[in-house]
Design a protein around this motif. Sequence first.
Motif, PDB file in Angstrom:
ATOM      1  N   LEU A 110      12.417   5.650  -1.118  1.00 47.75           N
ATOM      2  CA  LEU A 110      13.084   5.530  -2.412  1.00 47.75           C
ATOM      3  C   LEU A 110      12.067   5.644  -3.540  1.00 47.75           C
ATOM      4  CD1 LEU A 110      15.186   2.306  -1.691  1.00 47.75           C
ATOM      5  CD2 LEU A 110      16.009   4.656  -1.583  1.00 47.75           C
ATOM      6  N   ILE A 111      12.465   6.328  -4.591  1.00 48.24           N
ATOM      7  CA  ILE A 111      11.742   6.278  -5.857  1.00 48.24           C
ATOM      8  C   ILE A 111      12.722   5.676  -6.838  1.00 48.24           C
ATOM      9  CG2 ILE A 111      10.658   7.571  -7.719  1.00 48.24           C
ATOM     10  CD1 ILE A 111       9.610   9.511  -5.617  1.00 48.24           C
TER      11      ILE A 111
ATOM     12  N   VAL B  79      -0.543   2.398  -0.338  1.00 47.66           N
ATOM     13  CA  VAL B  79      -1.527   3.404   0.051  1.00 47.66           C
ATOM     14  C   VAL B  79      -1.502   4.470  -1.031  1.00 47.66           C
ATOM     15  CG1 VAL B  79      -2.093   5.177   1.759  1.00 47.66           C
ATOM     16  CG2 VAL B  79      -1.273   2.950   2.508  1.00 47.66           C
ATOM     17  N   TRP B  80      -2.661   4.792  -1.595  1.00 45.72           N
ATOM     18  CA  TRP B  80      -2.754   5.781  -2.664  1.00 45.72           C
ATOM     19  C   TRP B  80      -3.124   7.136  -2.080  1.00 45.72           C
ATOM     20  CZ3 TRP B  80      -0.622   4.340  -6.977  1.00 45.72           C
ATOM     21  CH2 TRP B  80      -0.521   2.983  -7.243  1.00 45.72           C
ATOM     22  N   VAL B  81      -2.445   8.167  -2.556  1.00 47.93           N
ATOM     23  CA  VAL B  81      -2.673   9.541  -2.105  1.00 47.93           C
ATOM     24  C   VAL B  81      -2.774  10.438  -3.336  1.00 47.93           C
ATOM     25  CG1 VAL B  81      -1.480   9.222   0.100  1.00 47.93           C
ATOM     26  CG2 VAL B  81      -0.185   9.996  -1.889  1.00 47.93           C
ATOM     27  N   ALA B  82      -3.250  11.639  -3.137  1.00 52.82           N
ATOM     28  CA  ALA B  82      -3.334  12.601  -4.235  1.00 52.82           C
ATOM     29  C   ALA B  82      -1.936  13.044  -4.653  1.00 52.82           C
ATOM     30  CB  ALA B  82      -4.153  13.810  -3.800  1.00 52.82           C
ATOM     31  N   ALA B  83      -1.742  13.254  -5.945  1.00 50.87           N
ATOM     32  CA  ALA B  83      -0.484  13.834  -6.425  1.00 50.87           C
ATOM     33  C   ALA B  83      -0.303  15.174  -5.714  1.00 50.87           C
ATOM     34  CB  ALA B  83      -0.533  14.018  -7.934  1.00 50.87           C
ATOM     35  N   GLY B  84       0.939  15.494  -5.370  1.00 51.25           N
ATOM     36  CA  GLY B  84       1.236  16.715  -4.626  1.00 51.25           C
ATOM     37  C   GLY B  84       1.378  16.482  -3.132  1.00 51.25           C
ATOM     38  N   THR B  85       0.922  15.327  -2.661  1.00 53.21           N
ATOM     39  CA  THR B  85       1.101  14.949  -1.260  1.00 53.21           C
ATOM     40  C   THR B  85       2.591  14.713  -1.030  1.00 53.21           C
ATOM     41  OG1 THR B  85      -1.069  13.889  -1.205  1.00 53.21           O
ATOM     42  CG2 THR B  85       0.500  13.212   0.483  1.00 53.21           C
ATOM     43  N   THR B  86       3.128  15.184   0.091  1.00 49.41           N
ATOM     44  CA  THR B  86       4.545  14.941   0.360  1.00 49.41           C
ATOM     45  C   THR B  86       4.757  13.493   0.792  1.00 49.41           C
ATOM     46  OG1 THR B  86       4.458  15.552   2.693  1.00 49.41           O
ATOM     47  CG2 THR B  86       4.932  17.339   1.101  1.00 49.41           C
TER      48      THR B  86
ATOM     49  N   PRO C 130       7.183  16.510  -2.802  1.00 47.20           N
ATOM     50  CA  PRO C 130       5.836  16.189  -3.273  1.00 47.20           C
ATOM     51  C   PRO C 130       5.877  15.041  -4.286  1.00 47.20           C
ATOM     52  CG  PRO C 130       6.329  18.534  -3.545  1.00 47.20           C
ATOM     53  CD  PRO C 130       7.606  17.845  -3.196  1.00 47.20           C
ATOM     54  N   LEU C 131       4.916  14.161  -4.198  1.00 48.30           N
ATOM     55  CA  LEU C 131       4.837  13.041  -5.131  1.00 48.30           C
ATOM     56  C   LEU C 131       4.110  13.476  -6.400  1.00 48.30           C
ATOM     57  CD1 LEU C 131       3.936  10.261  -2.578  1.00 48.30           C
ATOM     58  CD2 LEU C 131       6.112  10.579  -3.754  1.00 48.30           C
ATOM     59  N   LYS C 132       4.599  12.996  -7.531  1.00 47.70           N
ATOM     60  CA  LYS C 132       4.001  13.320  -8.821  1.00 47.70           C
ATOM     61  C   LYS C 132       2.998  12.246  -9.210  1.00 47.70           C
ATOM     62  CE  LYS C 132       8.277  15.528 -10.267  1.00 47.70           C
ATOM     63  NZ  LYS C 132       9.464  15.389 -11.094  1.00 47.70           N
ATOM     64  N   ASP C 133       2.094  12.613 -10.079  1.00 47.44           N
ATOM     65  CA  ASP C 133       1.085  11.680 -10.562  1.00 47.44           C
ATOM     66  C   ASP C 133       1.754  10.436 -11.140  1.00 47.44           C
ATOM     67  OD1 ASP C 133      -1.533  10.815 -11.244  1.00 47.44           O
ATOM     68  OD2 ASP C 133      -1.207  11.491 -13.301  1.00 47.44           O
ATOM     69  N   GLY C 134       1.297   9.271 -10.695  1.00 50.22           N
ATOM     70  CA  GLY C 134       1.808   8.000 -11.198  1.00 50.22           C
ATOM     71  C   GLY C 134       3.039   7.469 -10.484  1.00 50.22           C
ATOM     72  N   GLU C 135       3.653   8.260  -9.612  1.00 51.91           N
ATOM     73  CA  GLU C 135       4.843   7.794  -8.888  1.00 51.91           C
ATOM     74  C   GLU C 135       4.460   6.862  -7.745  1.00 51.91           C
ATOM     75  OE1 GLU C 135       8.438  10.954  -9.003  1.00 51.91           O
ATOM     76  OE2 GLU C 135       6.869  11.397  -7.563  1.00 51.91           O
TER      77      GLU C 135
ATOM     78  N   MET D  25      -5.725  12.173 -10.218  1.00 53.84           N
ATOM     79  CA  MET D  25      -4.290  11.993 -10.243  1.00 53.84           C
ATOM     80  C   MET D  25      -3.862  11.460  -8.878  1.00 53.84           C
ATOM     81  SD  MET D  25      -2.778  15.120 -12.481  1.00 53.84           S
ATOM     82  CE  MET D  25      -3.354  16.521 -11.569  1.00 53.84           C
ATOM     83  N   SER D  26      -3.020  10.426  -8.899  1.00 53.91           N
ATOM     84  CA  SER D  26      -2.628   9.836  -7.629  1.00 53.91           C
ATOM     85  C   SER D  26      -1.198   9.320  -7.680  1.00 53.91           C
ATOM     86  CB  SER D  26      -3.579   8.705  -7.242  1.00 53.91           C
ATOM     87  OG  SER D  26      -3.495   7.656  -8.172  1.00 53.91           O
ATOM     88  N   ALA D  27      -0.680   9.077  -6.489  1.00 56.62           N
ATOM     89  CA  ALA D  27       0.653   8.515  -6.294  1.00 56.62           C
ATOM     90  C   ALA D  27       0.537   7.488  -5.182  1.00 56.62           C
ATOM     91  CB  ALA D  27       1.642   9.618  -5.917  1.00 56.62           C
ATOM     92  N   GLY D  28       1.517   6.611  -5.072  1.00 56.34           N
ATOM     93  CA  GLY D  28       1.444   5.558  -4.074  1.00 56.34           C
ATOM     94  C   GLY D  28       2.644   5.516  -3.157  1.00 56.34           C
ATOM     95  N   LEU D  29       2.417   4.969  -1.966  1.00 53.46           N
ATOM     96  CA  LEU D  29       3.491   4.671  -1.024  1.00 53.46           C
ATOM     97  C   LEU D  29       3.387   3.186  -0.715  1.00 53.46           C
ATOM     98  CD1 LEU D  29       5.028   6.514   1.812  1.00 53.46           C
ATOM     99  CD2 LEU D  29       4.060   4.298   2.351  1.00 53.46           C
ATOM    100  N   GLN D  30       4.462   2.468  -0.988  1.00 51.82           N
ATOM    101  CA  GLN D  30       4.468   1.022  -0.805  1.00 51.82           C
ATOM    102  C   GLN D  30       5.332   0.656   0.400  1.00 51.82           C
ATOM    103  OE1 GLN D  30       6.210  -1.233  -4.020  1.00 51.82           O
ATOM    104  NE2 GLN D  30       4.831  -2.931  -3.641  1.00 51.82           N
ATOM    105  N   SER D  31       4.765  -0.200   1.263  1.00 51.76           N
ATOM    106  CA  SER D  31       5.479  -0.682   2.443  1.00 51.76           C
ATOM    107  C   SER D  31       4.936  -2.051   2.808  1.00 51.76           C
ATOM    108  CB  SER D  31       5.285   0.289   3.608  1.00 51.76           C
ATOM    109  OG  SER D  31       5.888  -0.217   4.780  1.00 51.76           O
ATOM    110  N   ASN D  32       5.819  -2.990   3.039  1.00 49.35           N
ATOM    111  CA  ASN D  32       5.427  -4.348   3.435  1.00 49.35           C
ATOM    112  C   ASN D  32       4.422  -4.977   2.474  1.00 49.35           C
ATOM    113  OD1 ASN D  32       7.044  -4.290   5.792  1.00 49.35           O
ATOM    114  ND2 ASN D  32       5.432  -3.217   6.884  1.00 49.35           N
ATOM    115  N   GLY D  33       4.585  -4.706   1.190  1.00 50.58           N
ATOM    116  CA  GLY D  33       3.718  -5.296   0.186  1.00 50.58           C
ATOM    117  C   GLY D  33       2.363  -4.621   0.030  1.00 50.58           C
TER     118      GLY D  33
END
Length: 64
Positions: free
Chosen positions: A37-38, A12-19, A48-53, A1-9
């Motif tokens: 922003l989400i 970065v993928w992190v585990a779900a539950g990561t703040t 915390p980020l949810k899976d797929g966010e 399960m993972s979530a992403g943080l997007q910046s400048n195109g």
Amino acid sequence: MSAGLQSNGNTVWVAAGTTVEQAALRAGLNPEAFLFLIGSTPVPMDRPLKDGETVLALKVASGG
């Protein structure tokens, strides 16, 4: 399960539950210099980020 943080195109993928703040640090960003922003909704850094966010990091311009 993972979530992403997007910046400048780049995403970065992190585990779900990561703040948002932890994801920003993992991406090498200073969390204090960004708005997160989400969709079109601002979110706090301690959320915390949810899976797929994906959270978008927008650089905040300040100064005089």
